[in-house]
Enzyme design. Sequence first.
Site, PDB file in Angstrom:
ATOM      1  N   GLU A  34       0.838  -1.144  -0.083  1.00  0.00           N
ATOM      2  CA  GLU A  34      -0.089  -0.013  -0.037  1.00  0.00           C
ATOM      3  C   GLU A  34       0.853   1.125   0.138  1.00  0.00           C
ATOM      4  OE1 GLU A  34      -2.408   2.921  -0.095  1.00  0.00           O
ATOM      5  OE2 GLU A  34      -3.431   0.783  -0.346  1.00  0.00           O
ATOM      6  N   GLY A  39      -6.772   0.675   4.002  1.00  0.00           N
ATOM      7  CA  GLY A  39      -8.353   0.850   3.962  1.00  0.00           C
ATOM      8  C   GLY A  39      -8.579   1.564   2.662  1.00  0.00           C
ATOM      9  N   LYS A  51     -19.846   9.383   4.989  1.00  0.00           N
ATOM     10  CA  LYS A  51     -21.121   8.932   5.720  1.00  0.00           C
ATOM     11  C   LYS A  51     -21.109   9.679   7.051  1.00  0.00           C
ATOM     12  CE  LYS A  51     -21.978   6.846   2.286  1.00  0.00           C
ATOM     13  NZ  LYS A  51     -20.805   7.522   1.554  1.00  0.00           N
ATOM     14  N   ALA A 188     -23.730   9.413  -7.519  1.00  0.00           N
ATOM     15  CA  ALA A 188     -23.641   9.215  -6.234  1.00  0.00           C
ATOM     16  C   ALA A 188     -22.621  10.265  -5.447  1.00  0.00           C
ATOM     17  CB  ALA A 188     -23.435   7.923  -5.780  1.00  0.00           C
ATOM     18  N   ASP A 315     -12.466  -1.396  -8.496  1.00  0.00           N
ATOM     19  CA  ASP A 315     -12.394  -0.193  -9.402  1.00  0.00           C
ATOM     20  C   ASP A 315     -11.346  -0.279 -10.727  1.00  0.00           C
ATOM     21  OD1 ASP A 315     -14.245   0.759  -7.511  1.00  0.00           O
ATOM     22  OD2 ASP A 315     -13.062   2.523  -7.000  1.00  0.00           O
ATOM     23  N   HIS A 447     -43.932  -5.631  11.934  1.00  0.00           N
ATOM     24  CA  HIS A 447     -44.733  -4.198  11.883  1.00  0.00           C
ATOM     25  C   HIS A 447     -44.620  -3.518  13.285  1.00  0.00           C
ATOM     26  CE1 HIS A 447     -48.083  -1.501  11.295  1.00  0.00           C
ATOM     27  NE2 HIS A 447     -48.737  -1.752  12.526  1.00  0.00           N
TER      28      HIS A 447
END
Length: 468
Positions: A34, A39, A51, A188, A315, A447
Amino acid sequence: MADAFDVVVIGAGPGGYVAAIRASQLGLSTAIVERENLGGICLNWGCIPTKALLKTGEVYEQLGHLGDYGLSANDRAYDFGKLVARSRAIAKQLSGGVAFLMRKHKIAVLDGTARLEPADGTPKVVVALKDGGERALTAKSVILATGARARTFPDIGLTPDGRTIWTYREAMVPADCPKSLLVVGSGAIGIEFASFYRALGAEVTVIEALPRILPVEDEEVSAAAQKAFEKRKIAFRVGAKVTRLTKTGAGVVLELEAGGKTEKLEAERAIVAVGIAANVEKLGLEELGVKLDRGHVAVGPHGETNVAGLYAIGDVAGAPWLAHKAMHEGVHTVEHIAGFPSSALTAPIPGCTYSTPQIASVGLTEAQAKAGGREVKVGRFPFRANGKAIASGETDGFVKTVFDAATGALLGAHLIGGEVTEMVQGFALAITMEATEEDLIATVFPHPTMSEAMHEASLDAYGRVLHI
């Protein structure tokens, strides 16, 4: 002499680190490389920190509607620095969590930048270490999980400068909230930032080149979403081509063409959210002859490339550009490498937009199903007729289901409203298990819940809806 592993993963985003964990679980010696943060984009600059920001914006916006709930409070305010700091702290926490998982599973972590070199069999991985020097790795299998970055268009000014023109990275950590904002692109990412900054009071205009916003979503959902966003005073220019974005002393000026007319829009800041570009550069792919498809690594049904022993996931391997798709591919590819019998990657992949209101979908849209020659039965159920939604003040939106008229198979589901991103997985499971309308109609939904709208939309497709 090169260090030898069974599997080397390049890139520690969601696809990469999950692939490494699964490989370790299967007893394969594993290394992961990395160049930035464990992450990847998702945990550090994408899914998670956005978020956190969106939740802050949602709470702040709800504080402006306390009277609807019989409540009152004085002096609503926010500290922009603190809300950004909270987002960054959450990202740091989760990146640390990935580091723990790497240690737990005894995965070798190399901090550096990898490139591939030809070798007998699987390509060799040479890592330029952050601390200096190089380390050469050999493996039976190498998995590319290098992800993607925001696409820019320097020729017309759509490139970030870190101050007035942003991509998603700059949009997450500005010094303050702009009073006005232009968002180029209504996918998005663009819609989520438009939603967040509008919640904090910014004047927001979204520019979309296609005839409707959220163009990958069902047309009814796109129309309902635009109406809901306009109710929150987000402005839109659809069918509009950006011809130039220019920095000024006060911010930016955006020039566009729409309907044969030209227009100029001014704002303090602009966000460029017009797609992504795969990270395929400086990896040695050209020297190896790795086949690309429209800028992404071309892969087969198990993530395999045209080079023996080399795989690609997430990706960098193409759409949809979603973290959960990358994770799923990572597990699938590793299990294929380990010799597990497996079918092609055909599981339905939900898509979610965490705006206000939320949008979620899985499977085919009504238009896609019809274009494929299918006769369909379509059901809809509005949240304004759902008891839990009414009690919660979340009555905007609806659930839409698309069934195959001949077989009853659920082909797709499309939702807009409060917390629908938590509901769509029920439909994803149904499609994965090849559920029919009989299965969904026979399922008992609790419900009161907003998920009852899923049941009612299924009933409605077959003329059996109960509560409208």
